[in-house]
Write a protein that holds these residues in place. Structure first.
Motif, PDB file in Angstrom:
ATOM      1  N   ILE A  27       0.842  -1.197   0.000  1.00 16.84           N
ATOM      2  CA  ILE A  27       0.000   0.000   0.000  1.00 16.84           C
ATOM      3  C   ILE A  27       0.879   1.251   0.000  1.00 16.84           C
ATOM      4  CG2 ILE A  27      -1.622   1.382   1.383  1.00 16.84           C
ATOM      5  CD1 ILE A  27      -2.900  -1.321   2.241  1.00 16.84           C
ATOM      6  N   ARG A  28       1.910   1.264   0.825  1.00 14.02           N
ATOM      7  CA  ARG A  28       2.815   2.419   0.879  1.00 14.02           C
ATOM      8  C   ARG A  28       3.464   2.657  -0.484  1.00 14.02           C
ATOM      9  NH1 ARG A  28       5.459   5.551   4.737  1.00 14.02           N
ATOM     10  NH2 ARG A  28       7.364   6.490   3.921  1.00 14.02           N
ATOM     11  N   GLU A  29       3.917   1.594  -1.134  1.00 12.51           N
ATOM     12  CA  GLU A  29       4.522   1.739  -2.463  1.00 12.51           C
ATOM     13  C   GLU A  29       3.523   2.280  -3.475  1.00 12.51           C
ATOM     14  OE1 GLU A  29       6.350  -1.959  -3.635  1.00 12.51           O
ATOM     15  OE2 GLU A  29       8.286  -1.274  -2.888  1.00 12.51           O
ATOM     16  N   GLU A  30       2.297   1.809  -3.413  1.00 14.98           N
ATOM     17  CA  GLU A  30       1.267   2.271  -4.344  1.00 14.98           C
ATOM     18  C   GLU A  30       0.944   3.750  -4.102  1.00 14.98           C
ATOM     19  OE1 GLU A  30      -1.319   1.993  -7.566  1.00 14.98           O
ATOM     20  OE2 GLU A  30       0.249   0.629  -6.899  1.00 14.98           O
ATOM     21  N   VAL A  31       0.806   4.140  -2.843  1.00 16.52           N
ATOM     22  CA  VAL A  31       0.557   5.549  -2.514  1.00 16.52           C
ATOM     23  C   VAL A  31       1.733   6.397  -2.989  1.00 16.52           C
ATOM     24  CG1 VAL A  31       0.310   7.199  -0.601  1.00 16.52           C
ATOM     25  CG2 VAL A  31      -1.018   5.067  -0.599  1.00 16.52           C
ATOM     26  N   ASP A  32       2.938   5.961  -2.700  1.00 14.35           N
ATOM     27  CA  ASP A  32       4.141   6.697  -3.096  1.00 14.35           C
ATOM     28  C   ASP A  32       4.205   6.850  -4.611  1.00 14.35           C
ATOM     29  OD1 ASP A  32       6.545   8.001  -2.102  1.00 14.35           O
ATOM     30  OD2 ASP A  32       7.668   6.372  -3.040  1.00 14.35           O
ATOM     31  N   ARG A  33       3.986   5.763  -5.325  1.00 12.57           N
ATOM     32  CA  ARG A  33       4.019   5.776  -6.795  1.00 12.57           C
ATOM     33  C   ARG A  33       2.981   6.762  -7.350  1.00 12.57           C
ATOM     34  NH1 ARG A  33       5.143   0.730  -7.214  1.00 12.57           N
ATOM     35  NH2 ARG A  33       3.057   0.003  -6.752  1.00 12.57           N
ATOM     36  N   HIS A  34       1.790   6.725  -6.788  1.00 10.05           N
ATOM     37  CA  HIS A  34       0.720   7.603  -7.255  1.00 10.05           C
ATOM     38  C   HIS A  34       1.034   9.067  -6.938  1.00 10.05           C
ATOM     39  CE1 HIS A  34      -3.331   8.419  -8.680  1.00 10.05           C
ATOM     40  NE2 HIS A  34      -3.470   9.245  -7.664  1.00 10.05           N
ATOM     41  N   MET A  35       1.553   9.329  -5.752  1.00 11.77           N
ATOM     42  CA  MET A  35       1.878  10.706  -5.368  1.00 11.77           C
ATOM     43  C   MET A  35       2.987  11.273  -6.254  1.00 11.77           C
ATOM     44  SD  MET A  35       1.623  10.437  -1.238  1.00 11.77           S
ATOM     45  CE  MET A  35       1.596  12.182  -0.842  1.00 11.77           C
ATOM     46  N   ILE A  36       3.992  10.481  -6.515  1.00 11.93           N
ATOM     47  CA  ILE A  36       5.095  10.933  -7.368  1.00 11.93           C
ATOM     48  C   ILE A  36       4.587  11.187  -8.784  1.00 11.93           C
ATOM     49  CG2 ILE A  36       7.270  10.246  -8.451  1.00 11.93           C
ATOM     50  CD1 ILE A  36       7.932   8.804  -5.774  1.00 11.93           C
ATOM     51  N   ALA A  38       1.548  11.944  -9.732  1.00  9.00           N
ATOM     52  CA  ALA A  38       0.611  13.066  -9.781  1.00  9.00           C
ATOM     53  C   ALA A  38       1.262  14.404  -9.448  1.00  9.00           C
ATOM     54  CB  ALA A  38      -0.557  12.808  -8.836  1.00  9.00           C
ATOM     55  N   THR A  39       2.261  14.402  -8.551  1.00  7.82           N
ATOM     56  CA  THR A  39       2.782  15.676  -8.042  1.00  7.82           C
ATOM     57  C   THR A  39       4.296  15.815  -8.106  1.00  7.82           C
ATOM     58  OG1 THR A  39       3.037  14.926  -5.745  1.00  7.82           O
ATOM     59  CG2 THR A  39       0.861  15.780  -6.393  1.00  7.82           C
ATOM     60  N   GLY A  40       4.994  14.695  -8.309  1.00 10.03           N
ATOM     61  CA  GLY A  40       6.450  14.740  -8.273  1.00 10.03           C
ATOM     62  C   GLY A  40       7.020  14.692  -6.866  1.00 10.03           C
ATOM     63  N   ILE A  41       6.160  14.548  -5.868  1.00 13.93           N
ATOM     64  CA  ILE A  41       6.598  14.531  -4.466  1.00 13.93           C
ATOM     65  C   ILE A  41       6.270  13.174  -3.861  1.00 13.93           C
ATOM     66  CG2 ILE A  41       6.407  15.637  -2.213  1.00 13.93           C
ATOM     67  CD1 ILE A  41       5.268  18.074  -3.703  1.00 13.93           C
ATOM     68  N   ARG A 108       3.065  24.882   0.262  1.00 11.22           N
ATOM     69  CA  ARG A 108       1.694  24.630   0.754  1.00 11.22           C
ATOM     70  C   ARG A 108       0.799  24.117  -0.375  1.00 11.22           C
ATOM     71  NH1 ARG A 108       1.119  26.032   5.817  1.00 11.22           N
ATOM     72  NH2 ARG A 108       2.458  27.637   6.685  1.00 11.22           N
ATOM     73  N   THR A 109       0.962  24.709  -1.551  1.00 11.87           N
ATOM     74  CA  THR A 109       0.179  24.282  -2.710  1.00 11.87           C
ATOM     75  C   THR A 109       0.547  22.846  -3.103  1.00 11.87           C
ATOM     76  OG1 THR A 109       0.048  26.559  -3.489  1.00 11.87           O
ATOM     77  CG2 THR A 109      -0.386  24.833  -5.115  1.00 11.87           C
ATOM     78  N   ALA A 110       1.839  22.556  -3.118  1.00 11.03           N
ATOM     79  CA  ALA A 110       2.309  21.211  -3.465  1.00 11.03           C
ATOM     80  C   ALA A 110       1.849  20.196  -2.422  1.00 11.03           C
ATOM     81  CB  ALA A 110       3.831  21.199  -3.583  1.00 11.03           C
ATOM     82  N   LEU A 111       1.881  20.586  -1.158  1.00 14.75           N
ATOM     83  CA  LEU A 111       1.421  19.693  -0.093  1.00 14.75           C
ATOM     84  C   LEU A 111      -0.048  19.339  -0.288  1.00 14.75           C
ATOM     85  CD1 LEU A 111       1.574  18.182   2.589  1.00 14.75           C
ATOM     86  CD2 LEU A 111       1.300  20.392   3.752  1.00 14.75           C
ATOM     87  N   ALA A 112      -0.863  20.326  -0.576  1.00 15.31           N
ATOM     88  CA  ALA A 112      -2.300  20.066  -0.785  1.00 15.31           C
ATOM     89  C   ALA A 112      -2.509  19.098  -1.949  1.00 15.31           C
ATOM     90  CB  ALA A 112      -3.039  21.377  -1.026  1.00 15.31           C
ATOM     91  N   ALA A 113      -1.760  19.291  -3.033  1.00 19.91           N
ATOM     92  CA  ALA A 113      -1.886  18.402  -4.199  1.00 19.91           C
ATOM     93  C   ALA A 113      -1.421  16.985  -3.856  1.00 19.91           C
ATOM     94  CB  ALA A 113      -1.086  18.954  -5.374  1.00 19.91           C
ATOM     95  N   ALA A 114      -0.328  16.884  -3.117  1.00 23.13           N
ATOM     96  CA  ALA A 114       0.188  15.563  -2.736  1.00 23.13           C
ATOM     97  C   ALA A 114      -0.788  14.844  -1.817  1.00 23.13           C
ATOM     98  CB  ALA A 114       1.557  15.706  -2.063  1.00 23.13           C
ATOM     99  N   GLU A 115      -1.371  15.579  -0.884  1.00 25.64           N
ATOM    100  CA  GLU A 115      -2.345  14.961   0.015  1.00 25.64           C
ATOM    101  C   GLU A 115      -3.578  14.486  -0.758  1.00 25.64           C
ATOM    102  OE1 GLU A 115      -1.401  17.057   4.307  1.00 25.64           O
ATOM    103  OE2 GLU A 115      -2.766  18.108   2.947  1.00 25.64           O
TER     104      GLU A 115
END
Length: 152
Positions: A27-36, A38-41, A108-115
């Protein structure tokens, strides 16, 4: 998350524990992969941004303590986030090694997108569970969640 492990009736605590560790890792890998994607973070970089959003401007050593990470690991994350313009890092006039870190408006903007990206993938993963299953899972996780030990 293509790998599924079936737990059969009569499984030992060790088998269930290993299945939980594997599932949590996947699950952590999937979340990480998706966040990267979508946002690069990454998830770990997002946690740094979340800590700064929650605690405001802090010394880098305090940030490491908040995150429960080694100062060297936090330094690498901070340098990366600074290069992206997501945080500001300033030196102390009296001690050049002591750095203060704060979240930028871009951060802050990047954090909101990553979340949002992380929440999206978690809704995909856990959204197929019925409300009672979610409640049961939350109860079980609460029962087995060990207290976080602080080192350092």
């Amino acid at each position: 998350m293509s790998e599924h492990h079936t737990i059969t009736t009569g499984s030992s605590p060790e088998q269930v524990g290993l299945a939980l560790l594997t599932t949590a890792h996947n699950i952590r890998e999937e979340v990480d992969r998706h966040m990267i994607s979508a946002t690069g973070i990454s998830l770990s970089r997002t946690k740094v941004l979340q800590a700064l959003a929650a605690h405001g401007t802090v010394h880098q050593a305090r940030l490491a303590d908040i995150l429960g990470q080694a100062p060297r690991s936090v330094t690498q994350a901070v340098e990366s986030l600074e290069r992206l313009g997501l945080i500001d890092r300033t030196g102390n006039a009296e001690d050049r090694r002591r750095k203060t870190v704060s979240l930028t408006t871009t951060g802050r903007t990047a954090l909101a997108a990553a979340e949002r990206a992380g929440e999206h993938v978690l809704r995909q993963i856990f959204g197929s569970l019925a409300p009672q299953q979610l409640t049961d899972l939350e109860t079980l996780l609460t029962l087995i969640n060990p207290p976080r030990s602080h080192t350092g």
